[in-house]
Write a protein that holds these residues in place. Structure first.
Motif, PDB file in Angstrom:
ATOM      1  N   HIS A 153       0.837  -1.264  -0.087  1.00  0.00           N
ATOM      2  CA  HIS A 153       0.079   0.092  -0.016  1.00  0.00           C
ATOM      3  C   HIS A 153       1.137   1.227   0.099  1.00  0.00           C
ATOM      4  CE1 HIS A 153      -4.023  -2.261   1.624  1.00  0.00           C
ATOM      5  NE2 HIS A 153      -3.629  -2.379   0.174  1.00  0.00           N
ATOM      6  N   ASP A 165      -0.011   4.219  -2.454  1.00  0.00           N
ATOM      7  CA  ASP A 165      -0.575   5.435  -2.100  1.00  0.00           C
ATOM      8  C   ASP A 165       0.605   6.685  -2.879  1.00  0.00           C
ATOM      9  OD1 ASP A 165      -2.539   4.147  -0.844  1.00  0.00           O
ATOM     10  OD2 ASP A 165      -1.340   4.527   1.223  1.00  0.00           O
ATOM     11  N   VAL A 210      -7.786   2.579  -7.342  1.00  0.00           N
ATOM     12  CA  VAL A 210      -6.779   1.577  -6.304  1.00  0.00           C
ATOM     13  C   VAL A 210      -7.768   0.408  -6.249  1.00  0.00           C
ATOM     14  CG1 VAL A 210      -5.627   1.261  -4.353  1.00  0.00           C
ATOM     15  CG2 VAL A 210      -5.524   3.378  -5.327  1.00  0.00           C
ATOM     16  N   THR A 244      -7.987  -3.180  -4.693  1.00  0.00           N
ATOM     17  CA  THR A 244      -7.526  -3.766  -3.403  1.00  0.00           C
ATOM     18  C   THR A 244      -7.748  -5.398  -3.948  1.00  0.00           C
ATOM     19  OG1 THR A 244      -7.679  -2.204  -1.905  1.00  0.00           O
ATOM     20  CG2 THR A 244      -7.554  -4.511  -1.064  1.00  0.00           C
ATOM     21  N   ASP A 277      -4.154  -6.757   1.880  1.00  0.00           N
ATOM     22  CA  ASP A 277      -3.051  -6.019   2.063  1.00  0.00           C
ATOM     23  C   ASP A 277      -2.161  -5.600   0.746  1.00  0.00           C
ATOM     24  OD1 ASP A 277      -1.790  -8.387   1.499  1.00  0.00           O
ATOM     25  OD2 ASP A 277      -0.807  -8.602   3.479  1.00  0.00           O
ATOM     26  N   ARG A 278      -2.489  -5.771  -0.426  1.00  0.00           N
ATOM     27  CA  ARG A 278      -1.918  -5.380  -1.501  1.00  0.00           C
ATOM     28  C   ARG A 278      -2.854  -4.994  -2.716  1.00  0.00           C
ATOM     29  NH1 ARG A 278       0.630 -11.292  -1.088  1.00  0.00           N
ATOM     30  NH2 ARG A 278       0.072 -10.662   0.909  1.00  0.00           N
ATOM     31  N   SER A 279      -2.528  -4.109  -3.633  1.00  0.00           N
ATOM     32  CA  SER A 279      -3.359  -3.745  -4.527  1.00  0.00           C
ATOM     33  C   SER A 279      -2.765  -3.641  -5.955  1.00  0.00           C
ATOM     34  CB  SER A 279      -3.882  -2.205  -3.892  1.00  0.00           C
ATOM     35  OG  SER A 279      -4.745  -2.170  -2.774  1.00  0.00           O
TER      36      SER A 279
END
Length: 377
Positions: free
Chosen positions: A25, A29, A44, A46, A51-53
Motif C-alpha cells: 500500500h 499510495d 486503487v 485492492t 494488504d496489496r493492490s
C-alpha cells in the motif's frame, strides 16, 4: 507535487521494499498521489489478500480506445550475497543506477510516471492507461484481478505494452508456465525394517524419474523454432524428504515447473505427471497435488498493428520471442493484444547489484512520450 525527473522517481520507487507476497500500500499510495497531482483518474484495486493492490490510471479522455502501459510493482527478495550497497537505496555509479527492481521492473514504472507531466497537458484524443500490478513474481497473481475489473475502468484497449526488460526492443512471444507442488505421505519406522514402512522418498524418486523421462518426450515436440530451446520444458526444481538416515521417511515434497510453447496448455501438459502421482495411492501412499502458478504463453501475429507501432516507435525490428514469461499472455487471453517492450536487460534481473542505465531510462521515457504524441494527433 514538485516535478521530478525519471531518476528521482526511480529513487522513490526502489526505496519501497515491495518484495513479492508482502503488503504494497505504501508504493500504491505514493504513485496514486503523484498521478492525481497531474489530474489523472486513479483507481486503487485492492486484491483478495486485503494488504496489496493493483493500480489503474487513466490520462486523457475517460472514453475511447487507447493503450495500456503495464508493469508490476513487486520485486524478488534481495537476500543474495554479492550486493555492494543497500538493495533498496538507489546508488549511482557513472551511467548505472543500482538497486533491486531497477531493471525488473521499476525502471519502466519510473519512465511511465516521468512522462505523466507532459502527457497530462497534451490534448490526447485517446487515453493512455497505466496498469501496475502486484505479485507478478509469484506467478502473475495480481493482474488477473485487474483484468477482471478492466471492462468497468476503460473501453477495450487497442493494445498493452508490457514493460519487462527487453533492451527496449519489442517482443511478440513467450512461453506459458505451470508449476505445482507434489506431496507424498508414507509410513515411518526404523530403517532396519523397511518392510514395515512406506518410504515416501523412494516413491517420490519414482515420480521424479517419470518427470525426467516425460521432459525428454517433450523435447520431441511440438516445436517452435522462435524459442531457445524450441520445445516445451519440464524440470524438478525442489525436492525434500527425510530427517535421518536410519528413519524411514514418511513425507516427501517436490516442486515441478513446465514451460510450454504457445499453442499448448502448460496445465494440460502437466496432467500425466498428476496422474502418476495419484497412482501412488494404489500402493498405500497418501498424495496431494497443489497448483502453484500458471499463466498462458504470448503469441502476437507478426503483422499485428501493435507490432508495427512498436517497430516504428523503437526504430528496431520486433523480436519473435524471449525465454522468460510475463503478464502479456494474460492480457492476450483477456482479448487485448499485448507486446513486451521495456528498458533494462533481463540478464541483470534477480541478481546482486541489479542495475539500469540512465540512457535506457531516457530512451524509454522518450518512447512513451512519442506514443502520447500519436494519441494526441
Amino acid at each position: 507535487m514538485t516535478q521530478m525527473n525519471v531518476e528521482m522517481i526511480l529513487d522513490q520507487l526502489v526505496a519501497f521494499p515491495t518484495v513479492v507476497g508482502t503488503p504494497n500500500h505504501a508504493i500504491v499510495d505514493w504513485i496514486a498521489e503523484y498521478c492525481r497531482s497531474y489530474g489523472a483518474a486513479v483507481s486503487v484495486l485492492t486484491g483478495p489478500e486485503g494488504d496489496r493492490s493493483n493500480l489503474f490510471v487513466t490520462i486523457g479522455p475517460s472514453q475511447g480506445r487507447g493503450y495500456i502501459l503495464s508493469g508490476h510493482m513487486d520485486v524478488v527478495p534481495a537476500r543474495e550475497d554479492g550486493w555492494t550497497s543497500d538493495p533498496f537505496n538507489l546508488r549511482r555509479s557513472g551511467d548505472r543506477l543500482f538497486g533491486r527492481g531497477t531493471s525488473d521492473m521499476k525502471g519502466f514504472l519510473a519512465c511511465a510516471l516521468a512522462a505523466v507531466p507532459k502527457l497530462a497537458v497534451q490534448d490526447l484524443r485517446r487515453p493512455l492507461h497505466l496498469a501496475f500490478s502486484y505479485d507478478e513474481e509469484a506467478g502473475c497473481r495480481g493482474v488477473p484481478h485487474l483484468l477482471a475489473a478492466l471492462p468497468r475502468l476503460c473501453d477495450t484497449p487497442l493494445g498493452a505494452i508490457i514493460g519487462e526488460p527487453s533492451r527496449l526492443q519489442a517482443v511478440r512471444a513467450h512461453k506459458g508456465k505451470a508449476a505445482a507442488r507434489l506431496e507424498v505421505t508414507g509410513r515411518s519406522g526404523h530403517s532396519s525394517r523397511p518392510d514395515l514402512g512406506l518410504n515416501a522418498v523412494h516413491a517420490m524418486a519414482g515420480i521424479v524419474a517419470q518427470v525426467v523421462a516425460y521432459g525428454r518426450q517433450l523435447e520431441q515436440g511440438p516445436l517452435d523454432p522462435q524459442f531457445e530451446p524450441p520445445c516445451s520444458t519440464l524440470q524438478v526444481g525442489v525436492i525434500q524428504g527425510g530427517q535421518s538416515v536410519n528413519i524411514i521417511p514418511d513425507r516427501s515434497i517436490a516442486e515441478v515447473e513446465l514451460r510450454a510453447v504457445p499453442g499448448t496448455s502448460p496445465v494440460a501438459l502437466l496432467e500425466p505427471m498428476k496422474a502418476a502421482l495419484l497412482a501412488l495411492r494404489d500402493s498405500g501412499y497418501q498424495v496431494a497435488w497443489h497448483d502453484l502458478t500458471t499463466y498462458p504463453g504470448l503469441s502476437l501475429p507478426e503483422d499485428c498493428a501493435l507490432a508495427a507501432l512498436l517497430a516504428d516507435l523503437t526504430r528496431q525490428p520486433v523480436l519473435p520471442a524471449v525465454s522468460y514469461g510475463t503478464e502479456a499472455g494474460l492480457y492476450q487471453q483477456a482479448g487485448i493484444n499485448a507486446i513486451i517492450c521495456g528498458p533494462g536487460d533481463i540478464g541483470r534481473a534477480h541478481k546482486p547489484d541489479e542495475y539500469i542505465e540512465t540512457t535506457e531510462l531516457t530512451a524509454c521515457q522518450s518512447l512513451i512520450e512519442a506514443l502520447g504524441d500519436r494519441l494526441a494527433a
